[in-house]
Design an enzyme around this catalytic site. Structure first.
Site, mmCIF file in Angstrom:
data_model
loop_
_atom_site.group_PDB
_atom_site.id
_atom_site.type_symbol
_atom_site.label_atom_id
_atom_site.label_comp_id
_atom_site.label_asym_id
_atom_site.label_seq_id
_atom_site.Cartn_x
_atom_site.Cartn_y
_atom_site.Cartn_z
ATOM 1 N N ALA A 21 0.871 -1.167 0.000
ATOM 2 C CA ALA A 21 0.000 0.000 0.000
ATOM 3 C C ALA A 21 0.914 1.225 0.000
ATOM 4 C CB ALA A 21 -0.877 -0.009 1.237
ATOM 5 N N ASP A 22 0.709 2.144 -0.949
ATOM 6 C CA ASP A 22 1.502 3.379 -1.013
ATOM 7 C C ASP A 22 0.804 4.465 -0.200
ATOM 8 O OD1 ASP A 22 3.331 2.238 -2.710
ATOM 9 O OD2 ASP A 22 2.559 3.207 -4.525
ATOM 10 N N GLY A 48 3.628 -1.233 -4.754
ATOM 11 C CA GLY A 48 4.561 -2.366 -4.662
ATOM 12 C C GLY A 48 5.056 -2.629 -6.073
ATOM 13 N N ALA A 51 3.337 -5.640 -7.990
ATOM 14 C CA ALA A 51 1.923 -5.382 -8.277
ATOM 15 C C ALA A 51 1.810 -4.303 -9.348
ATOM 16 C CB ALA A 51 1.193 -4.956 -7.002
ATOM 17 N N GLY A 239 15.026 9.647 -20.789
ATOM 18 C CA GLY A 239 14.754 8.470 -21.627
ATOM 19 C C GLY A 239 15.416 7.215 -21.098
ATOM 20 N N ASP A 265 3.895 13.333 -11.341
ATOM 21 C CA ASP A 265 4.260 12.349 -10.315
ATOM 22 C C ASP A 265 4.994 11.195 -10.999
ATOM 23 O OD1 ASP A 265 4.466 10.583 -8.227
ATOM 24 O OD2 ASP A 265 2.312 10.406 -7.842
ATOM 25 N N GLY A 270 9.181 3.670 -13.264
ATOM 26 C CA GLY A 270 10.026 2.516 -13.592
ATOM 27 C C GLY A 270 9.200 1.245 -13.724
ATOM 28 N N ASP A 271 8.196 1.090 -12.880
ATOM 29 C CA ASP A 271 7.339 -0.108 -12.955
ATOM 30 C C ASP A 271 6.450 -0.068 -14.200
ATOM 31 O OD1 ASP A 271 8.425 -0.864 -10.534
ATOM 32 O OD2 ASP A 271 6.841 0.118 -9.385
ATOM 33 N N ALA A 301 2.498 7.657 -17.836
ATOM 34 C CA ALA A 301 2.173 7.345 -16.437
ATOM 35 C C ALA A 301 2.567 8.479 -15.488
ATOM 36 C CB ALA A 301 2.861 6.050 -16.017
HETATM 37 P P1 ATP Z 1 10.523 5.005 -10.000
HETATM 38 O O1 ATP Z 1 11.463 4.444 -8.981
HETATM 39 O O2 ATP Z 1 10.008 6.372 -9.652
HETATM 40 O O3 ATP Z 1 9.470 4.073 -10.416
HETATM 41 P P2 ATP Z 1 12.771 4.716 -11.713
HETATM 42 O O4 ATP Z 1 13.833 5.522 -11.024
HETATM 43 O O5 ATP Z 1 12.820 3.243 -11.579
HETATM 44 O O6 ATP Z 1 11.343 5.261 -11.333
HETATM 45 P P3 ATP Z 1 13.112 6.348 -14.053
HETATM 46 O O7 ATP Z 1 14.399 6.155 -14.770
HETATM 47 O O8 ATP Z 1 12.949 7.561 -13.212
HETATM 48 O O9 ATP Z 1 12.789 5.003 -13.257
HETATM 49 O O10 ATP Z 1 11.912 6.371 -15.105
HETATM 50 C C1 ATP Z 1 11.573 5.220 -15.869
HETATM 51 C C2 ATP Z 1 11.165 5.655 -17.252
HETATM 52 O O11 ATP Z 1 9.982 6.475 -17.137
HETATM 53 C C3 ATP Z 1 12.160 6.523 -18.000
HETATM 54 O O12 ATP Z 1 13.106 5.747 -18.699
HETATM 55 C C4 ATP Z 1 11.246 7.280 -18.960
HETATM 56 O O13 ATP Z 1 10.926 6.444 -20.063
HETATM 57 C C5 ATP Z 1 9.985 7.485 -18.119
HETATM 58 N N1 ATP Z 1 10.004 8.775 -17.409
HETATM 59 C C6 ATP Z 1 10.260 9.007 -16.106
HETATM 60 N N2 ATP Z 1 10.186 10.325 -15.821
HETATM 61 C C7 ATP Z 1 9.860 10.943 -16.961
HETATM 62 C C8 ATP Z 1 9.620 12.305 -17.331
HETATM 63 N N3 ATP Z 1 9.707 13.307 -16.450
HETATM 64 N N4 ATP Z 1 9.308 12.562 -18.636
HETATM 65 C C9 ATP Z 1 9.221 11.571 -19.549
HETATM 66 N N5 ATP Z 1 9.434 10.270 -19.261
HETATM 67 C C10 ATP Z 1 9.747 9.957 -17.991
#
Ligand code: ATP
Length: 322
Positions: A21-22, A48, A51, A239, A265, A270-271, A301
């Site tokens: 739960a976030d 999570g 999930a 990217g 947000d 990443g998920d 997202a």
């Molecule tokens: P989190 O832990 O917040 O889930 P993360 O650190 O694992 O994220 P990030 O590298 O921040 O992963 O983001 C994953 C992907 O989401 C990036 O490779 C990109 O494709 C997309 N992304 C994240 N932030 C942005 C943004 N501000 N604008 C466009 N794409 C984004």
């Protein structure tokens, strides 16, 4: 619109790992250590890593099974309902008595940056025995998604089951922990953000956002030396980079430009990326093409608050991909 190209039979995705739960507070800026700030809103949402990844792929129309554990409490019920609403099969998610559902305490600032602290709760009970019990879920699996929010022995047992089933094993090294060579050897694609990539490279800096493909060659060499044939490094708003030692010459390092969006947000981006990647790999895309799709889905997202509720369906991603 569904994830599969017309006439293509998409494979099944199995996700093994965490449900949390976030509990999120929105603030102008993140607090310094020892500092108390006033927040600007509070939400409780399903989350999570596993999930989220399962829901991201499910919302894209993929056939997804989740293996995990929650407590017998309101948060557990919320998580199961959210997964089921995204057509994720939760028949292998245990409801464990006497233990609380995992929780993530999230702070998001005005620039959409976040900090996260996790209490594992029921996720900590997920064992190699649970993976063995969920054996039927692995039959015919095309893709397996793993993260490190559950016990490493469980992750490795799942990787073994996935590899034996012939699935492409995606290992999301998050939150970062050193991994054994045996787990690396069972994995096909390492998924890391910039910070985790640097930790995996023993603290070495990864190339900057404007670096050309050749600058990533040492990272690919390091991966292969560690027994991993390929990886995707996500770079937030910059990217991502696909490193694939199995691709033909000239396509072994592919830089994926970011999709420009107004991010509100980035929690769970990443998920969203991992779920999108899994969905397209299960539909038969090569790694770089799957990552290009995932990149658009993850960017979309970030344009809404929350994680699972913010994940797009396939038609939204395909529309932006054109
Ligand atoms: P989190 O832990 O917040 O889930 P993360 O650190 O694992 O994220 P990030 O590298 O921040 O992963 O983001 C994953 C992907 O989401 C990036 O490779 C990109 O494709 C997309 N992304 C994240 N932030 C942005 C943004 N501000 N604008 C466009 N794409 C984004």
């Amino acid at each position: 619109m569904d994830i599969q190209a017309p006439g293509n039979q998409p494979g099944k995705i199995v996700v093994v790992g965490s449900l949390n739960a976030d509990l999120t507070i929105y603030t102008e800026r993140l607090p310094e250590p020892g500092e108390t700030l006033h927040g600007e809103g509070f939400t409780v949402n399903p989350g999570g890593k596993s999930a989220n990844q399962a829901v991201a792929a499910g919302k894209l129309g993929a056939d997804v099974s989740l293996v995990g554990a929650v407590g017998r409490d309101a948060n557990g019920t919320m998580l199961l309902e959210s997964c089921a609403a995204a057509n994720v099969d939760v028949s292998h998610v245990h409801q464990v008595p006497g233990v609380e559902t995992g929780v993530a305490v999230v702070t998001v600032d005005a620039s959409a940056e976040n900090t996260i602290v996790i209490s594992a709760g029921a996720n900590g009970t997920l064992s190699p025995g649970d993976v063995a019990e969920a054996g039927a879920a692995f039959e015919g699996a095309a893709v397996l998604c793993l993260c490190l929010e559950v016990d490493l022995d469980t992750v490795e047992a799942a990787a073994k089951a996935g590899a034996e089933a012939g699935a492409t094993v995606l290992l999301n090294l998050s939150p970062y922990a050193p991994i054994r060579p045996s787990l690396a050897a069972l994995s096909d694609v390492l998924l890391v953000n910039a910070h985790e990539a640097s930790q995996f490279l023993d603290g070495e800096q990864i190339p900057g956002p404007d670096a050309e493909a050749p600058a990533w060659e040492p990272v690919l060499r390091h991966l292969v030396a560690r027994g991993l044939p390929s990886a995707v490094v996500t770079l937030g708003a910059d990217g991502s980079v696909v490193l694939d030692s199995r691709a033909e010459a000239g396509k072994r390092i592919v830089r994926i430009a970011p999709t420009r969006v107004d991010a509100v947000d980035t929690t769970g981006a990443g998920d969203a990326f991992t779920g999108g990647l899994a969905a397209r790999l299960a539909a038969g895309d090569p790694l770089a093409e799957a990552a290009a799709f995932a990149s658009v889905g993850a960017a979309l997202a970030t344009t809404k608050k929350g994680t699972q509720a913010a994940y797009p369906d396939a038609s939204a991603v395909f529309a932006r991909l054109k």
